[in-house]
Scaffold this active site. Structure first.
Site, mmCIF file in Angstrom:
data_model
loop_
_atom_site.group_PDB
_atom_site.id
_atom_site.type_symbol
_atom_site.label_atom_id
_atom_site.label_comp_id
_atom_site.label_asym_id
_atom_site.label_seq_id
_atom_site.Cartn_x
_atom_site.Cartn_y
_atom_site.Cartn_z
ATOM 1 N N GLN A 199 -5.394 0.817 -4.532
ATOM 2 C CA GLN A 199 -4.685 0.190 -5.653
ATOM 3 C C GLN A 199 -5.397 -1.083 -6.105
ATOM 4 O O GLN A 199 -5.470 -1.380 -7.308
ATOM 5 C CB GLN A 199 -3.245 -0.146 -5.250
ATOM 6 C CG GLN A 199 -2.409 1.025 -4.792
ATOM 7 C CD GLN A 199 -2.211 2.085 -5.854
ATOM 8 O OE1 GLN A 199 -2.152 1.777 -7.043
ATOM 9 N NE2 GLN A 199 -2.133 3.334 -5.440
ATOM 10 N N TYR A 257 0.421 6.255 1.438
ATOM 11 C CA TYR A 257 0.383 7.374 0.501
ATOM 12 C C TYR A 257 0.457 6.916 -0.953
ATOM 13 O O TYR A 257 0.798 5.790 -1.248
ATOM 14 C CB TYR A 257 1.402 8.449 0.823
ATOM 15 C CG TYR A 257 2.867 8.119 0.946
ATOM 16 C CD1 TYR A 257 3.694 8.990 1.633
ATOM 17 C CD2 TYR A 257 3.456 6.988 0.386
ATOM 18 C CE1 TYR A 257 5.055 8.754 1.756
ATOM 19 C CE2 TYR A 257 4.805 6.743 0.505
ATOM 20 C CZ TYR A 257 5.601 7.636 1.180
ATOM 21 O OH TYR A 257 6.943 7.387 1.281
ATOM 22 N N GLU A 258 0.075 7.845 -1.818
ATOM 23 C CA GLU A 258 -0.103 7.583 -3.252
ATOM 24 C C GLU A 258 -1.169 6.518 -3.515
ATOM 25 O O GLU A 258 -1.121 5.795 -4.500
ATOM 26 C CB GLU A 258 1.211 7.172 -3.942
ATOM 27 C CG GLU A 258 2.430 7.969 -3.554
ATOM 28 C CD GLU A 258 2.224 9.468 -3.591
ATOM 29 O OE1 GLU A 258 1.318 9.933 -4.285
ATOM 30 O OE2 GLU A 258 2.964 10.178 -2.895
ATOM 31 N N GLY A 259 -2.134 6.409 -2.613
ATOM 32 C CA GLY A 259 -3.214 5.434 -2.750
ATOM 33 C C GLY A 259 -2.941 4.201 -1.916
ATOM 34 O O GLY A 259 -1.950 3.499 -2.117
#
Length: 597
Positions: free
Chosen positions: A446, A439-441
């Site tokens: 990234q 999650y969050e990329g």
């Protein structure tokens, strides 16, 4: 589940000695109250709360999970009571702006409390943790009325916040987003669509939940340029700030997950829910990055938390478990066997966990401190700090969660067969840690951000800004007693620049080459970044030992762990050099029809 003992001494070492936080904050208007004494007191109190209130809930949360019904989601036993205590103690407001009821402490202190609470029970800390991003987003992009209506309750913790991005057909590719926002006569919008994987999207711990939602206006252009951002509360808010009737937001289900069972990961249906535009139309993705960057640093802390907790459990077990004899002769001659900590391979695993946990702590605390400089520093200092954060945030999020998961797995390995069964709690750490790389990329996302936008997209400017910082440190400590750390750091820093140029040249020839080498490049960058922080800690520890200051054994352990990192973990960069430049042909030449079962 391992008994959690907050690493207070190491936290204070990083905050007070490595980062010289009091000196930094005395120079930042608004943070003058962040003295060493006050910061130490906050760390001590946060440690007590984490150890005594949250740690006992970790196993309960995993075993019970959350319970769904059509009316609400019920959190595990003890969660709601712990959250009330957390709010009553003022923890949610610690780093928030006093203008909205916050205590005005630096972001660094909030990150420390997140580490302490998250290591004790990561599933629990996600409930208040996501609110920080909602606060930042409303504060940065909301209008006067929105700030007045939502910020005070979010800051106090009376209400919690979420971020609602993902849909079944779109994860990281938000250009495929379908949720609609229809303008209404009163200036609000009717939000219709379904969001999935919404952490803390529904629960019984707070009076209201403020959802930050991405959606499309009727005339919006296609793709990411046509996304707007909206506030959609679970319950509508009356003009006087009180909670009104339920909005048309409903939790259709909660996910049955691999880990973080104590947190409700929800499917949310927005059925014409009343929402309010934040910022400019069709600029929602830009505004959401306020939330995303906060969340990415918070997720990096998860990698640190699981490395620390797994290390603590593995270390305790390794000192107690008896198996075989030392290769150099019995170390426990009165017992039937030696404790397994005497065996080199067990030491290898323990030191890997220790090096990753303590190195990541220094890295992420530095990153948080840069955020404070961005917020309060001079224009020149803020620009330097912002550039450092731009470069280091994707490295921190991806690298620290990757090595955190590695550390969690090593904890199971130290236990052997006992690590694989639920009784000891080590396998829960692995299950809980796995989501952090997603999650969050994801790590791949990234890595593309790092290579494409932050390094090649700036012509190497951001990278050279950080390597200049490393070069300055090396020049300042160019003495024989520091050479074992400074010299290799200089070599790898120069090599990092050279590899960046080579990867850039390959990308110009074929853009797929950048994608093919991106993750290996990011991991290389992570190992060099951690080498910088280990060099800083080792040099400082050597100076303390030479001056006979403080606990010599603590500083000796720092130097020895740094030496382990440099001799056994930093050399992983050698293989990453080869793979990042291997090109895309070995990945892309195989025709799709040759991928077959």
């Amino acid at each position: 589940m391992p008994d959690y003992k907050a690493p207070v001494r190491d936290i204070q070492f990083v905050v007070n000695e490595v980062l010289e936080s009091e000196k930094v904050y005395q120079s930042l208007p608004g943070y003058e109250e962040a003295t060493e004494d006050l910061m130490n007191a906050i760390i001590d109190e946060g440690a007590r709360f984490a150890e005594n209130v949250l740690a006992p809930l970790n196993r309960i949360g995993d075993e019970e999970g959350c319970q769904w019904n059509a009316e609400c989601v019920t959190t595990p036993a003890g969660y709601k009571e712990a959250y009330r205590q957390y709010v009553d103690n003022g923890w949610p407001a610690l780093s928030a702006d006093p203008q909205h009821g916050g205590q005005g402490m630096p972001m660094l202190m909030g990150i420390i409390v997140s580490e302490l609470a998250g290591t004790a029970d990561w599933a629990w800390v996600m409930y208040p943790g996501l609110s920080h991003g909602a606060v930042d987003t409303v504060a940065a992009h909301g209008d006067v009325e929105q700030k007045a209506k939502y910020l005070t309750k979010l800051v106090s913790g009376e209400w919690t916040g979420t971020m609602c991005l993902t849909e079944s057909q779109c994860g990281s590719d938000l250009g495929l987003l379908r949720t609609k926002a229809e303008p209404q006569a009163d200036g609000s919008y009717a939000i219709t669509g379904t969001k999935i994987f919404i952490s803390a999207g529904e629960h019984d711990m707070a009076e209201n939940i403020v959802h930050i939602v991405l959606a499309r206006l009727p005339d919006a252009p296609a793709g990411t340029k046509g996304i707007s951002l909206f506030i959609v509360p679970r319950c509508n808010v009356n003009d006087d700030g009180s909670v009104g009737e339920r909005n048309a937001v409903n939790c259709a289900s909660i996910e049955k997950k691999m880990g973080i069972h104590g947190n409700a990961t929800c499917v949310l249906n927005f059925d014409g829910a009343r929402g309010f535009l934040i910022g400019e139309p069709n600029r929602g993705l830009n505004a959401m990055f306020t939330f995303m960057n906060t969340a990415r640093i918070g997720t990096a802390v998860q990698g640190l938390a699981h490395a620390e907790l797994s290390f603590q459990g593995a270390l305790t077990y390794a000192k107690d478990r008896l198996a075989m004899r030392s290769l150099t002769g019995p170390k426990n001659p009165d017992g039937p066997a030696d404790p397994i900590i005497v065996h080199p391979d067990v030491r290898r695993m323990l030191l890997t966990q220790k090096a990753f946990a303590e190195g990541s702590r220094a890295f992420l605390y530095f990153l948080a401190q840069q955020g404070d400089i961005v917020a309060k520093g001079s224009e020149e200092d803020a620009k330097v700090a912002d550039d450092l954060m731009a470069l280091l945030t994707p490295i921190g999020k991806a690298f620290v969660t990757e090595v955190g998961f590695e550390s969690a797995n090593l904890g199971v390995q130290v236990y052997g067969g006992h690590g694989f069964i639920r009784e000891w709690g080590m396998e829960q750490i692995v299950r809980d840690a796995r989501i952090a790389m997603l999650y969050e990329g994801t790590t791949g996302i990234q890595a593309l951000d790092l290579v494409g936008r932050k390094v090649l997209g700036t012509g190497g400017k951001l990278l050279m800004g950080f390597t200049a910082t490393i070069d300055a440190f090396c020049a300042e400590h160019d003495a024989a007693e520091y050479a074992e750390f400074v010299k290799p750091l200089q070599t790898h820093t120069q090599e990092w620049l050279e590899l960046s140029m080579k990867l850039g040249e390959q990308a110009m020839a074929n853009p797929d080459n950048a994608g093919a080498g991106a993750v290996d490049y990011l991991m290389y960058s992570g190992y060099v970044t951690l080498a910088y922080f280990w060099a800083r800690m080792a040099v400082l520890a050597q100076q303390k030992i030479a001056a006979a200051e403080g606990d010599v054994s603590f500083y000796e352990a720092k130097v020895m762990t740094a030496r382990f990192y440099y001799e056994r973990l930093l050399p992983r960069t050698e293989s990453l050099k080869v793979t990042m430049l291997a090109g895309a042909d070995n990945l892309m030449d195989m025709r799709e029809e040759l991928f077959q079962l």
